[in-house]
Design a protein around this motif. Structure first.
Motif, PDB file in Angstrom:
ATOM      1  N   TYR A   1      -1.757  -8.856  -2.086  1.00  0.00           N
ATOM      2  CA  TYR A   1      -3.113  -8.307  -1.952  1.00  0.00           C
ATOM      3  C   TYR A   1      -3.570  -7.537  -3.186  1.00  0.00           C
ATOM      4  O   TYR A   1      -4.676  -7.744  -3.679  1.00  0.00           O
ATOM      5  CB  TYR A   1      -3.198  -7.395  -0.719  1.00  0.00           C
ATOM      6  N   ASN A   2      -2.704  -6.644  -3.712  1.00  0.00           N
ATOM      7  CA  ASN A   2      -3.098  -5.816  -4.852  1.00  0.00           C
ATOM      8  C   ASN A   2      -3.521  -6.658  -6.047  1.00  0.00           C
ATOM      9  O   ASN A   2      -4.473  -6.335  -6.752  1.00  0.00           O
ATOM     10  CB  ASN A   2      -1.947  -4.891  -5.254  1.00  0.00           C
TER      11      ASN A   2
ATOM     12  N   TYR B   1      -6.824  -8.410  -5.276  1.00  0.00           N
ATOM     13  CA  TYR B   1      -7.900  -7.422  -5.350  1.00  0.00           C
ATOM     14  C   TYR B   1      -8.254  -7.150  -6.815  1.00  0.00           C
ATOM     15  O   TYR B   1      -9.421  -7.076  -7.198  1.00  0.00           O
ATOM     16  CB  TYR B   1      -7.451  -6.140  -4.649  1.00  0.00           C
TER      17      TYR B   1
ATOM     18  N   ASP C   1       0.887  -1.157   0.000  1.00  0.00           N
ATOM     19  CA  ASP C   1       0.000   0.000   0.000  1.00  0.00           C
ATOM     20  C   ASP C   1       0.921   1.202   0.000  1.00  0.00           C
ATOM     21  O   ASP C   1       1.820   1.289   0.825  1.00  0.00           O
ATOM     22  CB  ASP C   1      -0.813   0.055   1.313  1.00  0.00           C
TER      23      ASP C   1
END
Lengths: 438, 298
Positions: free
Chosen positions: B54-55, B58, B41
């Motif tokens: 995660y990115n 997502y 992040d």
């Protein structure tokens, strides 16, 4: 061979060394200037032609008054301004005096400490500003981030000729129902004409305003939940859907090239669209294109829980925390906003001045457009409390405007639109919560 | 190694130093850092926080806009690249003919590529193609009424593609240069054998220009995947996101929402997609490019 190469290498080296020395000496000469009381300030703002011109002549006047100060103007349009500013703040190269928008404060203060606390400067006179206005909009974590350039209210800009053509009284107090029935009549009478010049973004304002008037509270609560329920949302989407169906809003398929810039729509410029929902601060610029322009209040429903009338600073002027001449910068801001001479040069290029001394000066000189003064004071009387940062989140706006476009293109029914918006909001709010929780 | 050789190396190094510094600072560093950030992040204003995959997860499971942007981008590439290349070839062949004043035409046809995808041209394009714009006025002279170039979600992607096709100049110049190199004996021999014009084009011209065709295909595909300015200004991604390309999704996330980490992840996915397409073109080129000097290929 080798010898000539060595010669070239030496030359190249010498060139580099020279340029380095030159660079340092130039930097050094700046320091010398500062020591002899010469100050150079950088001032960055965005705006249109009229604002640039007025601001530049104000700067000229200031430099004439204080010959030891040099102000470098860095100006342009709003497009890309914030991106540039963020990059400069991160790179520690931001100007001394920075025009910022109040909607950025939440995000920026959450990320770091970039601006000087203006209430700590002796050079700044805060008395001419209304205290509540400052408290509502200009503080963050107890620090006065910036001073308001003007008072800006959301209002309806309308074309007087358009109203005359269709026999609409100008002093009318609008309700949501009136808009629908009047618009329907107009479009039936002449199918080239539409009452509303609304794009998806304006429809999103309408959506929020309607919900807030009905429900009160906040659009998005501080705990990352939605401040509205499904029933209300369906009601508003049904209303917006009707606006499209009866021809109150020009079909998006026709106004598509002007999404995000409805004031440039040729139909609006030709006078075939009646109303534009916009800010009082853009009135002068819009009037330059549509001479018969006037303003009225946005519709407020009966027994509204909140008026949802936004009255906010046009912009703020802030001082960069890293500025070497913070005091001089603060002094300039004080002159720029409070001084009579400055007020008479700047007039209303940033809306009705927020400083009372500047406002008085303009009123005495009859330099304010009476329409702006009247709408601003009317809006101030009915001003709603400021929105929180979450309610102005750009990603949430993108979701809503996408859903509104799908509604406009008949890809969704009002019920489907409401359900889709809520589902996407829920997911996005979780994501925002995750990002901000640290 | 002797000392003098080492010094020679040093001098050489000094010569390439400006380029080397530029490469390291402005190419390699951002390249590596964007990969690092894609696992974080990162809002620019605060230090990055590691979030693993995660990115990417997502992107493929939650982001509503990603599949849409990817699909639009592929559509855009498939529309623009063949159109642009065939149009460039077509014009090049015409400009290769021996006509009077041909040099003037060559210059004129190259002009659009100089104006390129600039902001001013894109705005002009918007006014040309709007519902009551000049293009529709012109068409109405021939009885074709009101095509909604920019307002119809099904048509808008074609309208923005035309802007790219219009900038065919650089491909055209390359084609033209190659066409001029084709030995005229080949055509003369074919003519003697009674070959038709079409046959000559298929059997002589196409094989002879295939290396340039290959180069143009690769370059235009890479460019089209990264297209931003034109569609961003003409339609802003609309209507109903029908021209919302990957590059706009990256831009919005990076500079509107300040999700640099996610934007970096998106860029890397874009990079890998371009890599796959380019590799595919390279691989397939063995079957359709012809080099005079090397029968065996590579």
């Amino acid at each position: 061979m080798i010898k000539s190469k060595r010669l070239i290498a030496t030359l190249v080296l010498a060139f580099f060394t020279m340029s380095l020395i030159l660079a340092f000496s130039l930097a050094g000469s700046d320091k010398v200037k500062a020591a002899s009381n010469k100050v150079t300030l950088r001032f960055m703002w965005w705006g249109g032609e009229a604002r640039h011109k007025a601001t530049l002549s104000a700067i000229q006047a200031y430099m004439k008054k204080y010959p030891n100060v040099r102000i470098n103007a860095e100006y342009g349009g709003i497009e890309g301004y914030m991106q540039k500013l963020i990059t400069q703040l991160v790179g520690r190269t931001a100007p001394d005096i920075i025009q910022i928008d109040v909607t950025w404060i939440g995000e920026l203060s959450a990320q770091g400490d970039f601006f000087a606390d203006l209430k700590t400067f002796r050079e700044v006179n805060l008395k001419p500003f209304e205290e509540k206005f400052l408290r509502d909009w200009c503080y963050s974590n107890g620090k006065l981030i910036g001073l308001p350039t003007g008072v800006n209210a959301s209002a309806i800009h309308y074309n007087k000729d358009f109203f005359k053509k269709f026999g609409i009284p100008e002093n009318k107090t609008w309700t949501w129902e009136d808009i629908l029935t009047t618009a329907e009549k107009i479009h039936k009478k002449d199918k080239n004409y539409y009452l509303l010049n609304f794009d998806a973004t304006v429809c999103y304002y309408l959506l929020k305003t309607y919900v807030l008037q009905k429900k009160g509270g906040k659009w998005i609560n501080d705990d990352y939940t939605m401040g509205f329920d499904r029933k209300t949302l369906i009601e508003v989407f049904t209303y917006i859907d009707k606006l499209f169906k009866v021809g109150a809003i020009q079909p998006f398929s026709e106004s598509a090239p002007f999404q995000g810039k409805p004031e440039q729509n040729p139909k609006w410029l030709k006078g075939e669209l009646g109303m534009l929902w916009n800010w009082t601060s853009t009135f002068a610029a819009n009037k330059a294109n549509v001479p018969s322009l006037s303003m009225t209040m946005i519709p407020i429903m009966k027994n509204a829980k909140s008026t949802a009338v936004t009255v906010r600073p046009s912009q703020l002027l802030a001082v960069n925390k890293l500025s070497k001449n913070a005091k001089e910068a603060a002094k300039f801001i004080n002159w720029f906003l409070n001084d009579k001479q400055a007020a008479l040069i700047l007039k209303d290029v940033r809306g009705v001045p927020a400083s009372s001394t500047a406002r008085d000066a303009l009123e005495k000189a009859n330099a304010l457009d009476p329409v702006i003064t009247q709408i601003t004071s009317e809006a101030l009387k009915r001003a709603a409390p400021p929105e929180n940062a979450l309610s102005q989140n750009q990603e949430l706006e993108k979701i809503a405007t996408d859903v509104i476009q799908q509604l406009a293109y008949n890809q969704l029914t009002p019920v489907q639109a409401a359900d889709k918006l809520m589902a996407l909001y829920k997911q996005k709010l979780n994501e925002i919560k995750r990002l901000q929780s640290r | 190694m002797t000392a003098s050789l080492k010094r020679k190396d040093l001098v050489g190094l000094l010569y390439v130093l400006p380029w080397l510094i530029g490469f390291l600072v402005f190419k390699l560093y951002p390249f590596v850092m964007s990969l690092v950030y894609s696992f974080c992040d990162y809002s620019m204003l605060k230090p990055p926080r590691f979030v693993g995959l995660y990115n990417f997860i997502y992107m493929f499971t939650k982001d509503e806009l990603f599949p849409k942007a990817l699909f639009n981008t592929l559509k855009y590439v498939i529309i623009t690249v063949p159109l642009k290349i065939s149009f460039a070839l077509f014009v090049a062949i015409i400009l290769n003919m021996k006509l009077s004043g041909i040099n003037l035409f060559r210059t004129v046809y190259y002009l659009p590529s100089i104006f390129g995808g600039s902001v001013a041209i894109s705005i002009l394009w918007r006014f040309l193609f709007m519902k009551e714009g000049i293009v529709n006025k012109f068409l109405s002279l021939f009885g074709i009424e009101g095509i909604n170039w920019l307002g119809d979600p099904k048509i808008a992607i074609f309208s923005v593609s035309f802007l790219a096709v219009w900038q065919f100049g650089s491909s055209m110049v390359l084609f033209l240069a190659r066409l001029k190199e084709i030995p005229s004996e080949l055509y003369e021999a074919a003519l003697v054998d009674g070959a038709s014009r079409l046959k000559m084009f298929a059997k002589i011209t196409l094989p002879m220009i295939s290396p340039i065709m290959f180069f143009n295909l690769v370059m235009q595909t890479i460019n089209a995947f990264q297209e931003f300015t034109g569609p961003y200004i003409i339609t802003g991604g609309g209507p109903v996101n029908s021209t919302y390309l990957l590059s706009m999704l990256i831009y919005d996330n990076a500079f509107k929402y300040f999700r640099m980490g996610y934007a970096a992840a998106l860029s890397w996915v874009q990079f890998v997609i371009i890599l796959i397409f380019t590799a595919f073109i390279f691989r397939s080129s063995t079957y359709w490019t012809y080099y005079e000097y090397d029968e065996g290929r590579f």
